[in-house]
Design an enzyme around this catalytic site. Structure first.
Site, PDB file in Angstrom:
ATOM      1  N   LYS A  51       0.829  -1.213   0.000  1.00  0.00           N
ATOM      2  CA  LYS A  51       0.000   0.000   0.000  1.00  0.00           C
ATOM      3  C   LYS A  51       0.860   1.259   0.000  1.00  0.00           C
ATOM      4  CE  LYS A  51      -2.402  -2.530  -0.617  1.00  0.00           C
ATOM      5  NZ  LYS A  51      -2.529  -3.978  -0.622  1.00  0.00           N
ATOM      6  N   GLY A 176       0.070 -14.272 -13.707  1.00  0.00           N
ATOM      7  CA  GLY A 176      -1.139 -14.321 -12.877  1.00  0.00           C
ATOM      8  C   GLY A 176      -1.797 -12.958 -12.746  1.00  0.00           C
ATOM      9  N   THR A 267       0.944 -16.384  -8.651  1.00  0.00           N
ATOM     10  CA  THR A 267       0.017 -17.471  -8.999  1.00  0.00           C
ATOM     11  C   THR A 267      -0.645 -18.079  -7.764  1.00  0.00           C
ATOM     12  OG1 THR A 267       1.947 -18.916  -9.047  1.00  0.00           O
ATOM     13  CG2 THR A 267       1.151 -18.113 -11.159  1.00  0.00           C
ATOM     14  N   GLY A 268      -0.679 -17.343  -6.683  1.00  0.00           N
ATOM     15  CA  GLY A 268      -1.377 -17.817  -5.492  1.00  0.00           C
ATOM     16  C   GLY A 268      -0.457 -18.105  -4.318  1.00  0.00           C
ATOM     17  N   ARG A 269      -1.068 -18.442  -3.200  1.00  0.00           N
ATOM     18  CA  ARG A 269      -0.318 -18.755  -1.981  1.00  0.00           C
ATOM     19  C   ARG A 269      -0.807 -20.095  -1.444  1.00  0.00           C
ATOM     20  NH1 ARG A 269       2.493 -14.590   0.200  1.00  0.00           N
ATOM     21  NH2 ARG A 269       2.352 -15.466   2.292  1.00  0.00           N
ATOM     22  N   HIS A 441     -23.375  15.321   0.635  1.00  0.00           N
ATOM     23  CA  HIS A 441     -23.008  15.772  -0.707  1.00  0.00           C
ATOM     24  C   HIS A 441     -21.909  16.820  -0.588  1.00  0.00           C
ATOM     25  CE1 HIS A 441     -23.402  16.952  -4.879  1.00  0.00           C
ATOM     26  NE2 HIS A 441     -23.426  18.214  -4.491  1.00  0.00           N
TER      27      HIS A 441
HETATM   28  P1  NAD Z   1      -4.650 -15.257  -6.995  1.00  0.00           P
HETATM   29  O1  NAD Z   1      -5.160 -16.607  -6.673  1.00  0.00           O
HETATM   30  O2  NAD Z   1      -5.461 -14.049  -6.671  1.00  0.00           O
HETATM   31  O3  NAD Z   1      -4.328 -15.173  -8.580  1.00  0.00           O
HETATM   32  C1  NAD Z   1      -3.461 -16.075  -9.211  1.00  0.00           C
HETATM   33  C2  NAD Z   1      -3.679 -16.014 -10.718  1.00  0.00           C
HETATM   34  O4  NAD Z   1      -2.641 -16.745 -11.351  1.00  0.00           O
HETATM   35  C3  NAD Z   1      -4.999 -16.618 -11.154  1.00  0.00           C
HETATM   36  O5  NAD Z   1      -5.682 -15.688 -11.959  1.00  0.00           O
HETATM   37  C4  NAD Z   1      -4.557 -17.867 -11.929  1.00  0.00           C
HETATM   38  O6  NAD Z   1      -5.456 -18.214 -12.959  1.00  0.00           O
HETATM   39  C5  NAD Z   1      -3.190 -17.450 -12.450  1.00  0.00           C
HETATM   40  N1  NAD Z   1      -2.307 -18.584 -12.809  1.00  0.00           N
HETATM   41  C6  NAD Z   1      -2.069 -19.703 -12.075  1.00  0.00           C
HETATM   42  N2  NAD Z   1      -1.211 -20.517 -12.736  1.00  0.00           N
HETATM   43  C7  NAD Z   1      -0.882 -19.922 -13.902  1.00  0.00           C
HETATM   44  C8  NAD Z   1      -0.052 -20.267 -15.012  1.00  0.00           C
HETATM   45  N3  NAD Z   1       0.655 -21.420 -15.078  1.00  0.00           N
HETATM   46  N4  NAD Z   1       0.048 -19.397 -16.063  1.00  0.00           N
HETATM   47  C9  NAD Z   1      -0.656 -18.229 -16.032  1.00  0.00           C
HETATM   48  N5  NAD Z   1      -1.442 -17.859 -15.008  1.00  0.00           N
HETATM   49  C10 NAD Z   1      -1.568 -18.687 -13.948  1.00  0.00           C
HETATM   50  O7  NAD Z   1      -3.205 -15.192  -6.318  1.00  0.00           O
HETATM   51  P2  NAD Z   1      -2.250 -13.968  -5.905  1.00  0.00           P
HETATM   52  O8  NAD Z   1      -2.569 -12.747  -6.668  1.00  0.00           O
HETATM   53  O9  NAD Z   1      -0.879 -14.554  -5.994  1.00  0.00           O
HETATM   54  O10 NAD Z   1      -2.631 -13.715  -4.396  1.00  0.00           O
HETATM   55  C11 NAD Z   1      -2.414 -14.744  -3.417  1.00  0.00           C
HETATM   56  C12 NAD Z   1      -3.359 -14.607  -2.254  1.00  0.00           C
HETATM   57  O11 NAD Z   1      -3.075 -13.439  -1.505  1.00  0.00           O
HETATM   58  C13 NAD Z   1      -4.804 -14.530  -2.707  1.00  0.00           C
HETATM   59  O12 NAD Z   1      -5.569 -15.380  -1.891  1.00  0.00           O
HETATM   60  C14 NAD Z   1      -5.165 -13.093  -2.467  1.00  0.00           C
HETATM   61  O13 NAD Z   1      -6.530 -12.944  -2.107  1.00  0.00           O
HETATM   62  C15 NAD Z   1      -4.243 -12.681  -1.327  1.00  0.00           C
HETATM   63  N6  NAD Z   1      -3.953 -11.237  -1.437  1.00  0.00           N
HETATM   64  C16 NAD Z   1      -4.952 -10.355  -1.196  1.00  0.00           C
HETATM   65  C17 NAD Z   1      -4.722  -9.000  -1.361  1.00  0.00           C
HETATM   66  C18 NAD Z   1      -5.841  -8.043  -1.112  1.00  0.00           C
HETATM   67  O14 NAD Z   1      -6.825  -8.413  -0.498  1.00  0.00           O
HETATM   68  N7  NAD Z   1      -5.759  -6.789  -1.584  1.00  0.00           N
HETATM   69  C19 NAD Z   1      -3.483  -8.538  -1.782  1.00  0.00           C
HETATM   70  C20 NAD Z   1      -2.491  -9.467  -2.032  1.00  0.00           C
HETATM   71  C21 NAD Z   1      -2.743 -10.816  -1.856  1.00  0.00           C
END
Ligand code: NAD
Length: 462
Positions: A51, A176, A267-269, A441
């Site tokens: 942020k 991702g 690509t996720g956690r 407003h």
């Molecule tokens: P995410 O799950 O949000 O997105 C991962 C993306 O990667 C998906 O769209 C998926 O389809 C893609 N992907 C996966 N494998 C792939 C491949 N081989 N080739 C191309 N694309 C591929 O994961 P993130 O953005 O890494 O976030 C991780 C976690 O952290 C999430 O649960 C998220 O909610 C959390 N997070 C939340 C916030 C927030 O609330 N503002 C901020 C950061 C992280």
């Protein structure tokens, strides 16, 4: 050996909030944390530092794109990257020290080191073994990568490395189009990087309302991000200074490559419970490696609870916080509760994206008759004055009862606006309840009211 009513393992938003609430409820509490500072991923390498960079880079964007139109003449500032990083580090420090202060204030012992559970009722930290009537596992999650992609945190980075790059890359490839990819992609696009996002699916931000997905993608493209959709990344090869990302397009299986100075793997956690000794204890896990809990966050082993990213549900700091408070109340003999139907999600890009409750797709699939009230920020005076008229508020309400079922916002301060809808949903409110509430407003909040009006006789300003 010291003994406690509760030992919480992990001091992220789930763990530290749980510890504070336990102490407030009169339980003798300790929290185990092996990092040098409290606050876990969120405060140290996640929500808070990102942020800071989003804020700084947005200020630059404003100076470059909107200042002149407002009569603020002169050259836009140039980026002093080391200073921006040190601002970010300072923000982290203020927040982590804040938690340390709150621990002292609430008489919570910080057990420094990495914890394990040698047997029920005991937590080992270093050589010391402490007794606990109840143990809460709040160990969070870790970066998860994909096959053939090795993160070195220099050229091929996770969100952690993306917050500490040696310099602003000329070309950034993000794997991702989820929350992390788009937030950090936005930061570097605003700082001048050429950003390409490679996404496996056909839409960005999986699971989100389809109309928001489309509008969000268009806005990000306008901001200079490039998307390669329907592309499965097959691997990344990296040298000391460059990388190549190989992907195949799902529609025709054709293979492609793209060059990058830096690759961000977003690509996720995955849940993190390493070293706790859960296997030996016989703690049941789900197929996805999460700690299995019942509706009171209890594991199958008496006296061991788990909350946050290491159990099922969205990996969100505020979901973990709510579970932390609720499990504390449960352990103190009260009725802890989390309403999983009203957990907002926010993406802190500009404009912000926020949602709560159900999407239109989900309502259609469930066969629920609903109405959608939508209002564009183009009709909001404050948004127009602030160069922030991109986006809309959409409220979904039951066709018959008018009860609010979900809301989807893309627009200025969306992450704050969503909460009046969350409160309304907690009270089982109808869209008309929001529509009949006087909104000051000129505020962005008026767009929420107008969307609620759009569920009834119609909005005024469109
Ligand atoms: P995410 O799950 O949000 O997105 C991962 C993306 O990667 C998906 O769209 C998926 O389809 C893609 N992907 C996966 N494998 C792939 C491949 N081989 N080739 C191309 N694309 C591929 O994961 P993130 O953005 O890494 O976030 C991780 C976690 O952290 C999430 O649960 C998220 O909610 C959390 N997070 C939340 C916030 C927030 O609330 N503002 C901020 C950061 C992280």
């Amino acid at each position: 050996m010291s003994s406690y009513d509760v030992i919480v393992i992990g001091s992220g938003p789930g763990g530290y909030v749980c510890a504070i609430r336990c102490a407030q409820l009169g339980l003798k509490t300790a929290c185990v944390e092996g990092r040098e500072t409290l606050g876990g991923t969120c405060l140290n390498i996640g929500c808070i530092p990102s942020k800071a960079l989003l804020h700084a880079s947005h200020q630059l964007h404003e100076a470059e794109h909107n200042f002149a139109a407002m009569g603020l003449k002169g050259k836009a500032p140039s980026v002093d990257w080391p200073q921006m990083l040190s601002y970010k580090t300072d923000v982290i420090g203020q927040n982590t020290k804040g938690i340390e202060f709150l621990f002292k204030k609430n008489k919570i012992d910080w057990l420094k080191g990495w914890g394990s559970i040698p047997e029920p009722g005991k937590v080992k930290v270093g050589d010391a073994v402490h007794e606990a009537k109840n143990i809460v596992i709040a160990t969070g999650s870790d970066v998860s990568t994909i096959p053939n992609v090795e993160i070195d945190e220099k050229i091929v980075v996770s969100s952690t490395g993306a917050l500490e790059l040696a310099k602003i890359p000329k070309k950034l490839v993000v794997i991702g189009a989820g929350v992390i990819g788009l937030e950090m992609g936005s930061v570097y696009a605003r700082l001048g990087s050429d950003v390409t996002v490679v996404e496996y699916l056909d839409d960005i931000t999986p699971g989100m309302d389809a109309e928001v997905q489309r509008s969000f993608k268009r806005i990000l493209e306008k901001q200079g991000l490039t998307f390669i959709m329907g592309a499965a990344v097959q691997g990344v090869s990296a040298t000391k200074t460059k990388a190549k990302v190989a992907y195949t397009l799902r529609k025709d299986e054709s293979g492609h490559e793209i060059d990058a100075d830096i690759v961000l793997v977003a690509t996720g956690r995955k849940p993190y419970t390493d070293g706790l000794g859960l296997d030996a204890l016989g703690v049941e896990m789900t197929e996805r490696g999460q700690v299995k809990t019942n509706s009171h966050w209890q594991t199958n082993v008496a006296g061991i609870y788990a909350i946050g990213d290491c159990i099922t549900g969205p990996m969100l700091a505020h979901k973990a916080e709510d579970e932390g408070m609720a499990v504390a109340e449960t352990m103190a003999g009260q009725a802890g509760h989390v309403n999983y139907g009203v957990i907002p999600g926010v993406i802190y890009t500009h404009p912000e994206v926020a949602n709560v409750g159900q999407t239109e797709q989900e309502l259609k699939e469930a066969g629920r008759a609903y109405k959608a009230g939508k209002f564009s920020f183009m009709g909001n005076g404050r948004a127009k004055a602030n160069f922030a008229a991109d986006g809309f508020v959409k409220i979904l309400a039951d066709a018959e009862t008018d009860r609010i079922l979900g809301a989807h916002i893309i627009g200025p301060m969306g992450g704050d606006l969503i909460h009046e809808i969350c409160v309304a949903m907690e009270f089982g409110a109808a869209a008309e309840d929001l529509a009949r509430t006087c909104h000051a407003h000129p505020t962005y909040s008026e767009a929420v009211r107008e969307a609620a009006l759009a569920c009834g006789d119609g909005p005024i300003h469109s």
